[in-house]
Design an enzyme around this catalytic site. Structure first.
Site, PDB file in Angstrom:
ATOM      1  N   GLU B 188       0.691  -1.143  -0.066  1.00 44.93           N
ATOM      2  CA  GLU B 188       0.219   0.225  -0.085  1.00 44.93           C
ATOM      3  C   GLU B 188       0.732   1.320  -0.058  1.00 44.93           C
ATOM      4  OE1 GLU B 188      -0.872  -2.589   1.829  1.00 44.93           O
ATOM      5  OE2 GLU B 188      -2.844  -3.191   1.207  1.00 44.93           O
ATOM      6  N   HIS B 257     -10.289  -4.903  10.764  1.00 47.67           N
ATOM      7  CA  HIS B 257     -11.057  -4.481   9.446  1.00 47.67           C
ATOM      8  C   HIS B 257     -12.381  -3.801   9.478  1.00 47.67           C
ATOM      9  CE1 HIS B 257      -7.875  -7.490   8.323  1.00 47.67           C
ATOM     10  NE2 HIS B 257      -8.183  -7.447   7.354  1.00 47.67           N
TER      11      HIS B 257
END
Lengths: 336, 455
Positions: B188, B257
């Site tokens: 990322e 998450h």
């Protein structure tokens, strides 16, 4: 909006540089040296503040690399960036005025020493977060490939940044997608106060791309011609579509990491030995003398020219007004 | 004229120091770069270097002198061929000018920028619509903008061959090919930085985070590289990029998450932050975000991807950023929400209506810049506000709205602003605990009744 292909100018200078090119390198290195000395003085006078990282000692790296690229290629570096900007052909007045935080600076005084850009000269900063310029430079290389404009990106980083994780994320993508990226590790032996040996498990930094199949070379970064030759090889590799290349420039900074660094982590002897035996400007000067390319009078002329440019830059940097208070609120967002 | 050597500032905070030691004596020749003295600063002892070539003519401040103010002359340097008689009188009438030329000093603090810059007018859509899922609306938005502008490309994990981890990019690889639909490694920080670099060069990347939870790996590039560069460069270099992906709590995926990043990114000047609710929002706002020359954080919601809405078909139809939408009109209380919480707010409004309370539901759509105008206008009608968000309450979007209402609608409020937010805990996994951690229609109903002083 159409993508305009931009054809990068390929520098086809022969390996044995012309006398004019050699004199140009001498002048460019001297300009960076004198500019940085002046910046150090202005800092001492309180006219420049905050962080100020001088490039003195490392001049051969940017001057040699710049000679290896063409007009359409892009350059990005970290916060020790004054030399890179001057090598890219940015106006010393605008750079110095940014250092003093004035309206005439490249960033209107809002960026400072570490944050300047020039679209015109394809200089993309000037980044203060150690290592961040490597993925950004990989993105510039990506854009060259996306546009098929034949350009390459030079991304500079230090021996400290070379241990950042995002550097390897970038190596992986650049190698995977064969991006025209030349990674230049300026190994000046110390990441702030920590020597390479104390920071890096493997100190052969040019080998850091091996896991990704990226070729690398160690280079005498105090010899502008060695830098230029290595740069030519790396640029040809990247421009031909073979992907990234790593160059480790063995160099040295004479000053501290920033202005407030007393540099107690190395001996005075080490610094004076590098200055007296390896100085990039003195080395080239001796070559120019030996080969009869320039005499004392010619050097004096170059000295005078450089001194005048630096004096003018310093003068401009002190007389340019502070940014208008209204500038506080501008350049946050572009109009949609 | 001899050159004055001044007491240097050798750190960002130094105003005075001690002249610890002279390394050269009067009469010594010095070259530029030679260490001439040792100066003790507030932090360390540093060597001071000569800035010019010359002869050390006179030492004005002896070794050991303390509290020497920065810029005090400490020595005189004779230039080439200059006689020592020039030293006398060298101190007269020569005051070093170090004071910067002041720009016109502001008489007061600069006014804060208008809380809500006037957003472009939203065009009422009268053309054809098609029933589609939010997932399809997002895909169509990207496809239309990629057809329109060759500088737009999509990159992220599994966006190509896999057709999108949540199938948002389904079909795009077939239409646009691997040069514009780019599968990235799981990296990322690297690909977000790469995207920002490409945007500096004038491309218009859409960077997909598989979920916004992973954007924390890349947040340095979102903030330090994308959001700040325009300002740091005095307007020279912008970053036309969209960071998009699902944000907030999905279902039963646990703490790492399930997190809302609206407040994190809304904090940052230089970013725009968008959070669509409906299919029309998703398409119109994403198209506007891609066309916008600034970095835009585009927060989608996994639980809305499969929801269907009527979506305008016109490829030139966009929803301007910075404009909220009144989803349901009402006179008794204003509920403002964004993303999936708009759905929760609408359900709450239904049950409130059954009890005779008419709630006005505002879909914020853009979190930064916030459409304060629409909020204030609503509060002037209802005199009560309840904010709803999935994220944590502390320094949340609700906190910001509460502050804005005090600043802009204080005299119209009949009750304190009510805040409904996610529980101030990491998201639990157990079904019953997860339900308790998220705002539900009944919690919104209770908050509305509280500000209406109804049981």
């Amino acid at each position: 909006m159409a993508i305009r292909p931009r054809r990068a100018k390929v520098d086809v200078a022969s390996p044995s540089a012309s006398p004019e090119a050699l004199l140009g390198h001498y002048r460019d290195m001297l300009l960076i040296r004198r500019f940085e000395e002046k910046a150090g003085q202005l800092y001492g006078m309180g006219l420049i503040a905050g962080f100020c990282h001088l490039y003195i000692g490392q001049e051969a790296v940017v001057v040699g690399m710049q000679a290896a690229i063409g007009g359409g290629d892009s350059v990005i570096t970290s916060y020790r960036d004054h030399g890179h900007m001057l090598a890219c052909g940015m106006d010393p007045k605008g750079v110095m005025a940014e250092l003093t935080g004035r309206a005439g600076g490249y960033s209107k005084g809002k960026g400072g020493s570490m944050h300047m850009f020039s679209r015109e000269k394809n200089f993309y900063g000037g980044h203060g977060i150690v290592g961040a310029q490597v993925p950004l430079g990989t993105g510039l290389a990506f854009a060259h490939k996306y546009r098929k404009d034949g350009g390459v990106c030079l991304a500079y980083l230090g021996d400290g940044a070379v241990n950042q994780g995002q550097v390897y994320e970038s190596f992986n993508m650049a190698a995977l997608w064969k991006l025209p990226l030349i990674v230049i590790v300026e190994n000046n032996k110390y990441g702030m106060g920590t020597s390479v040996e104390r920071a890096s498990a493997s100190t052969e930094l040019y080998r850091r791309g091996e896991a990704y199949g990226i070729p690398g070379r160690p280079v005498d970064g105090m010899d502008v011609l060695a830098v230029k030759a290595a740069g030519d090889e790396a640029v040809a590799h990247a421009r031909s579509g073979k992907g990234p290349f790593v160059l480790e420039m063995k160099t040295y900074r004479y000053r501290g990491h920033s202005m407030s660094d007393p540099a107690k982590y190395r001996s005075k002897e080490e610094v004076s030995r590098m200055r007296s035996e390896h100085d990039p400007i003195d080395q080239l000067r001796r070559k120019l003398e030996t080969e009869g390319i320039a005499d004392e009078a010619r050097f004096k002329d170059i000295d005078r020219e450089v001194k005048a440019i630096v004096t003018e830059a310093a003068e401009f940097a002190q007389t340019s007004p502070e940014p208008d208070p209204a500038e506080l609120w501008t350049d946050i967002l572009l109009p949609a | 004229m001899p050159i004055q050597v001044l007491m240097p500032a050798l750190s960002p905070t130094m105003t005075e120091g001690k002249l610890a030691k002279w390394l050269k004596s009067e009469g010594d020749k010095v070259s530029s770069g030679d260490a001439i003295a040792e100066i003790e600063t507030d932090k360390a002892t540093m060597e001071m270097e000569a800035a010019e070539d010359g002869l050390l003519g006179r030492i004005l401040v002896p070794a050991g002198a303390e509290n020497i103010a920065v810029n005090t002359p400490i020595a005189l340097l004779l230039g080439e061929g200059e006689a020592s008689t020039a030293l006398d009188g060298a101190m007269e009438g020569h005051i070093p000018s170090t004071a910067p030329v002041r720009a016109e000093a502001p008489t007061s603090l600069m006014p804060a920028p208008k809380a809500a810059p006037t957003a472009p007018e939203e065009r009422e859509h009268a053309g054809a619509t098609r029933r589609m899922t939010v997932r399809e609306a997002l895909r169509d938005a990207m496809a239309e903008e990629m057809r329109r502008d060759p500088a737009v490309f999509l990159m992220g994990e599994e966006v190509g061959q896999y057709q999108g981890a949540y199938k948002v990019s389904q079909g795009l690889l077939d239409e646009f090919g691997p040069e514009r639909i780019i599968d990235t490694p799981i990296t990322e920080s690297g690909f977000a930085g790469l995207g920002v670099g490409a945007s500096f060069a004038g491309l218009k990347p859409i960077v997909e985070f598989m979920t916004f939870n992973f954007s924390m790996q890349a947040i340095d590039h979102v903030i330090n590289s994308a959001a700040k560069t325009l300002y740091m460069g005095g307007g020279q270099l912008g970053s036309p990029i969209v960071f998009r992906g699902p944000n907030g709590a999905a279902a039963r995926v646990g703490a790492q998450h399930s997190q809302c990043f609206a407040s994190w990114y809304a904090h940052v000047p230089g970013l725009k932050v968008v959070a669509p609710y409906s299919g029309a929002d998703a398409k119109g706002l994403l198209k506007a975000a891609i066309r916008d020359p600034n970095p835009v954080v585009f927060l989608e919601h996994e639980l809305l991807y499969g929801q269907s809405f009527d979506v305008p078909e016109d490829p030139e139809w966009v929803v301007p950023l910075g404009k909220a939408k009144i989803e349901r009109a009402g006179r008794d209380v204003t509920i403002c929400a964004f993303s999936r919480m708009v759905h929760v707010a609408l359900e709450a409004a239904e049950s409130l209506a059954r009890e005779g309370i008419e709630a006005e539901v505002i879909n914020l759509r853009t979190i930064r810049p916030l459409d304060v105008e629409t909020l204030v206008a609503s509060v002037k009608r209802t005199n009560r506000v309840v904010t709803v968000e999935e994220g944590w309450p502390v320094a949340g979007i609700g906190s910001e709205i509460a502050a804005l209402m005090m600043e802009h609608a204080f005299d119209w409020l009949d009750a304190p602003v009510g805040r409904v937010a996610g529980a101030d805990v990491p998201m639990p996994y157990a079904a019953n605990l997860e339900r308790l951690a998220l705002p539900q229609p009944d919690t919104v109903v209770a908050a509305c009744k509280a500000v209406c002083y109804r049981k």
